[in-house]
Scaffold this active site. Structure first.
Site, short mmCIF file in Angstrom:
data_model
loop_
_atom_site.label_atom_id
_atom_site.label_comp_id
_atom_site.label_asym_id
_atom_site.label_seq_id
_atom_site.Cartn_x
_atom_site.Cartn_y
_atom_site.Cartn_z
N LYS A 94 23.71 23.74 150.34
CA LYS A 94 24.08 22.59 151.14
C LYS A 94 25.50 22.15 150.77
CE LYS A 94 21.94 20.33 147.47
NZ LYS A 94 22.60 21.39 146.75
N ARG A 129 37.60 21.06 144.56
CA ARG A 129 36.72 21.23 145.72
C ARG A 129 36.16 19.91 146.25
NH1 ARG A 129 31.47 20.98 146.38
NH2 ARG A 129 31.05 20.72 144.16
#
Length: 334
Positions: A97, A165
């Site tokens: 996810k 990220r």
């Protein structure tokens, strides 16, 4: 299919290592191969976690005939292309996810999986935890009355460089896709399909959300209040409330081993705690479910079905539209 479920892992980052460790705690599973865009990275990962083979390209993993299912462990923006590659290679996929960057990408993956009759599941590991499964059983039993409200938060102080990220828009950064997916998915798990959503956010200097709060109305009439933050270490708890009391999943609810049940009747109040240990780091439980589904010939899990993944990606799209959060993948999809 061989007796053991032969896993491939696409990617060699932190989450890939956690999942590889969990496969050692997964009955009937073996890590058959790993792939990276770097031969050295793939070889080092294979040596550390006992993979039989390492591949220096994702295509080579997709083409590996001795793989049953691939865990997609790359950053969010790569999930769509990586999953499609593996499905075209005849492999089932477990996609980390957030499943994709938006609903159109998710629709393409699921359509291809259904066309090829291959397994695909969103890796919402929390749903498969023993403590969460017990909480669901308690709520469904009616012990707390009809469940009508969920409160859930997930936040930590992200002391990262802008290119990390979690903060980088090119890598799908932001609190919503990284953390908000948990409260959203769990609210739907306990209260049912989402009918509408209202969201607000605080945007950060890199252009992604650093805090988002959203309220949900569920089809059965229930309401949820959810939040996620990259600025604050929140309680990270989830509470499901009904007319007779509430069930609480305690700190770090996404992989908790403890829940409490509190019942209230007039002035009387009773509470009990339940401890249900997870296996290892917790990722084994979703791997066990994948193996169960593959052996049963299923192409989706009833606990994390395709329709719900699509619906939740649609809710995330709506939240992003409301808070003004856009990614490159949105432009690509028109």
């Amino acid at each position: 299919m061989s007796q053991a479920i032969r896993w491939g892992i696409l990617g060699t980052g932190k989450i890939a290592k956690a999942f590889a460790s969990a496969l050692k705690d997964t009955p009937g599973a073996e890590l058959a191969a790993v792939a990276s865009r770097s031969a050295d990275s793939a070889a080092a990962f294979a040596a550390e976690f006992g993979a039989a083979r390492s591949h220096a390209s994702y295509q080579a993993l997709a083409d590996d005939a001795d793989i049953d299912v691939v865990y997609i462990a790359t950053p969010h923006p790569m999930h769509h292309d990586n999953a499609m590659l593996c499905l075209r290679g005849g492999k089932g996929v477990l996609v980390e996810k957030s499943f994709t960057m938006n609903r159109p990408q998710a629709e393409e993956i699921i359509a291809l999986a259904r066309q090829k009759k291959l397994f695909v599941m969103e890796a919402m590991w929390t749903r498969f935890m023993p403590a969460v499964q017990e909480a669901k059983r308690i709520v469904d039993s009616g012990e707390i009355g009809r469940a009508v409200q969920v409160n859930a938060d997930f936040g930590f102080a992200a002391d990262f460089a802008p290119e990390h990220r979690v903060l980088n828009p090119e890598l799908g950064g932001g609190a919503l896709l990284d953390l908000g997916i948990y409260p959203l998915s769990m609210a739907a798990f306990f209260l049912g399909a989402v009918e509408s959503v209202q969201a607000q956010a605080q945007m950060g200097p890199t252009g992604v959300d650093v805090q988002t709060a959203f309220s949900l109305r569920h089809e059965g009439g229930g309401l949820s209040a959810c939040s996620c933050s990259l600025l604050a270490r929140t309680p990270t708890e989830l509470t499901i409330s009904g007319s007779k009391g509430f069930v609480r999943l305690h700190d770090r609810f996404h992989n908790t081993e403890e829940i409490s049940v509190t019942l209230v009747s007039g002035a009387a109040r009773s509470s009990r705690s339940i401890v249900l240990p997870r296996s290892g780091n917790g990722y084994a439980h979703e791997a066990i479910e994948v193996g169960r589904c593959l052996r049963a010939g299923l192409i989706e899990s009833p606990i994390m079905p395709h329709a719900e993944t699509l619906a939740l990606m649609g809710v995330l799209d709506t939240i992003r539209e409301q808070i003004g959060l856009r990614y490159g993948a949105d432009r690509n999809d028109g």
